[in-house]
Design a protein around this motif. Structure first.
Motif, PDB file in Angstrom:
ATOM      1  N   GLU A  29       0.877  -1.173   0.052  1.00 53.65           N
ATOM      2  CA  GLU A  29       0.104  -0.210  -0.153  1.00 53.65           C
ATOM      3  C   GLU A  29       0.870   1.486   0.033  1.00 53.65           C
ATOM      4  O   GLU A  29       0.511   2.221  -0.678  1.00 53.65           O
ATOM      5  CB  GLU A  29      -0.940  -0.032   1.333  1.00 53.65           C
ATOM      6  N   LEU A  30       2.040   1.251   0.790  1.00 57.36           N
ATOM      7  CA  LEU A  30       2.723   2.672   0.861  1.00 57.36           C
ATOM      8  C   LEU A  30       3.455   2.536  -0.454  1.00 57.36           C
ATOM      9  O   LEU A  30       3.548   3.821  -1.135  1.00 57.36           O
ATOM     10  CB  LEU A  30       3.700   2.297   1.891  1.00 57.36           C
ATOM     11  N   PRO A  35       3.377   7.983   0.301  1.00 59.22           N
ATOM     12  CA  PRO A  35       3.172   9.018   1.224  1.00 59.22           C
ATOM     13  C   PRO A  35       4.575   9.765   1.565  1.00 59.22           C
ATOM     14  O   PRO A  35       5.494   9.399   1.679  1.00 59.22           O
ATOM     15  CB  PRO A  35       2.561   8.394   2.610  1.00 59.22           C
ATOM     16  N   ALA A  36       4.348  11.206   1.614  1.00 61.99           N
ATOM     17  CA  ALA A  36       5.357  12.162   1.851  1.00 61.99           C
ATOM     18  C   ALA A  36       5.596  11.893   3.533  1.00 61.99           C
ATOM     19  O   ALA A  36       4.693  11.907   4.191  1.00 61.99           O
ATOM     20  CB  ALA A  36       5.076  13.303   1.536  1.00 61.99           C
ATOM     21  N   ASN A  62       1.677  11.502  10.751  1.00 64.31           N
ATOM     22  CA  ASN A  62       1.926   9.883  10.487  1.00 64.31           C
ATOM     23  C   ASN A  62       1.283   9.412   9.433  1.00 64.31           C
ATOM     24  O   ASN A  62       0.203   9.095   9.748  1.00 64.31           O
ATOM     25  CB  ASN A  62       2.046   9.305  11.736  1.00 64.31           C
ATOM     26  N   PRO A  63       1.829   9.216   8.270  1.00 70.33           N
ATOM     27  CA  PRO A  63       0.932   8.847   7.294  1.00 70.33           C
ATOM     28  C   PRO A  63       0.453   7.234   7.255  1.00 70.33           C
ATOM     29  O   PRO A  63      -0.723   6.792   6.967  1.00 70.33           O
ATOM     30  CB  PRO A  63       1.863   8.628   6.121  1.00 70.33           C
ATOM     31  N   SER A  67      -3.605   4.632   6.901  1.00 64.92           N
ATOM     32  CA  SER A  67      -3.397   3.323   5.723  1.00 64.92           C
ATOM     33  C   SER A  67      -3.995   2.337   6.334  1.00 64.92           C
ATOM     34  O   SER A  67      -4.225   1.825   7.460  1.00 64.92           O
ATOM     35  CB  SER A  67      -2.097   2.761   6.187  1.00 64.92           C
ATOM     36  N   ALA A  68      -5.118   1.816   5.090  1.00 65.33           N
ATOM     37  CA  ALA A  68      -6.006   0.782   5.876  1.00 65.33           C
ATOM     38  C   ALA A  68      -5.208  -0.648   6.067  1.00 65.33           C
ATOM     39  O   ALA A  68      -5.656  -1.238   6.799  1.00 65.33           O
ATOM     40  CB  ALA A  68      -7.034   0.438   4.543  1.00 65.33           C
ATOM     41  N   ALA A  69      -4.073  -0.856   5.168  1.00 65.32           N
ATOM     42  CA  ALA A  69      -3.332  -1.953   5.615  1.00 65.32           C
ATOM     43  C   ALA A  69      -2.685  -2.010   6.713  1.00 65.32           C
ATOM     44  O   ALA A  69      -2.447  -2.937   7.516  1.00 65.32           O
ATOM     45  CB  ALA A  69      -2.272  -1.984   4.385  1.00 65.32           C
ATOM     46  N   PHE A  70      -2.331  -0.871   6.955  1.00 63.78           N
ATOM     47  CA  PHE A  70      -1.665  -0.629   8.444  1.00 63.78           C
ATOM     48  C   PHE A  70      -2.660  -0.801   9.697  1.00 63.78           C
ATOM     49  O   PHE A  70      -2.431  -1.495  10.801  1.00 63.78           O
ATOM     50  CB  PHE A  70      -0.858   0.504   8.850  1.00 63.78           C
TER      51      PHE A  70
END
Length: 101
Positions: A29-30, A35-36, A62-63, A67-70
């Protein structure tokens, strides 16, 4: 100012493969979202059940919180663990060609 977090934990042996699968989904996903402000690595240690994550944030944002995966990885992480997770703040002393995924 960058903030570095290190998280260590040991999974139950029967949960290690699932934990790795969930981590790989975070990195997929990242890679897609790019994400910056985030540098992130995760390691599976030689004992095959211990994991270390290193995240460096370039600001207060904090990106990973978006995150759905995180979120899926975090859901049930304590149930997968035999020990930890143990988070710690860290100061980077130096970095030379940090490992890539």
């Amino acid at each position: 100012m960058a903030v570095t977090k290190i998280i260590r934990y040991t999974t139950k042996p029967e949960c290690a493969e699932e934990n790795e699968r969930l981590i790989r989904a975070v990195f997929a996903e990242l890679a897609q979202d790019n994400p910056a402000g985030l540098r992130y690595s995760a390691f599976r240690l030689a004992d095959k059940v211990s994991f270390v994550h290193v995240a460096t944030l370039d600001g207060a944002d904090n990106p990973l919180t978006r995150s759905a995966a995180f979120a899926e990885f975090q859901r049930g992480v304590t149930d997968r663990c035999a020990e930890g997770p143990v988070p710690a703040d860290a100061d980077v002393i130096g970095s030379y060609q940090a490992p890539a995924s």
